[in-house]
Write a protein that holds these residues in place. Structure first.
Motif: not given
Length: 145
Positions: A91-97, A103-114, A126-133
């Motif tokens: 589907g549609k998604r927004l990729e944020l940089t 500290d408020i970036i919800g990312s599975c990779l620990g980088d500057q993207k959501e 959010s996709t953060w829940n895919q890695c235990d967020g």
């Protein structure tokens, strides 16, 4: 002279079309999106409203920029950056940089993207829940001009 004038006019026309289409893409997401529901990995761990661990919102602008704000324990943290809309099989998604680490970036990779998934024109997750967020659900609340 006529040929160069024609090509200049064609170039001007094509560049204005691209700007209009980009603008209309961003207008679909533009506005304020507010966190309305959080869930954890355990059953019945869903919270809403003031019961959530924090209050949060995204403001998406028509120029492809965004800002994110989180209020937790009386402290407001803000961060900003750029976003792009992507269509995929899911589907549609927004990729944020984000412009800087936060500290408020919800990312599975620990980088500057959501990555945020659009469930409908007014619901985003959010996709953060895919890695235990936490599972985070947002609703669009108003359009920003």
């Amino acid at each position: 002279m006529k040929v160069s004038t024609f090509f200049f006019g064609l170039l001007l026309f094509l560049s204005s079309c691209n700007k209009d289409s980009d603008k209309s893409i961003y207008q679909d997401y533009q506005g304020l999106w507010v966190l309305v529901k959080m869930s954890g990995n355990t059953p019945d761990s869903e919270t809403t409203g003031q019961e959530m661990g924090w209050q949060e919102s995204y403001k998406f602008n028509s120029d492809g920029t965004f800002s994110k704000s989180r209020e937790q324990n009386g402290t407001v943290t803000e961060s900003a950056g750029t976003y792009s809309a992507v269509k995929s099989e899911e589907g549609k998604r927004l990729e944020l940089t984000f412009a800087s680490t936060s500290d408020i970036i919800g990312s599975c990779l620990g980088d500057q993207k959501e990555v945020l998934l659009l469930q409908s024109s007014t619901v985003m997750t959010s996709t953060w829940n895919q890695c235990d967020g936490p599972g985070l659900e947002y609703e669009k609340t108003m359009k920003i001009d």
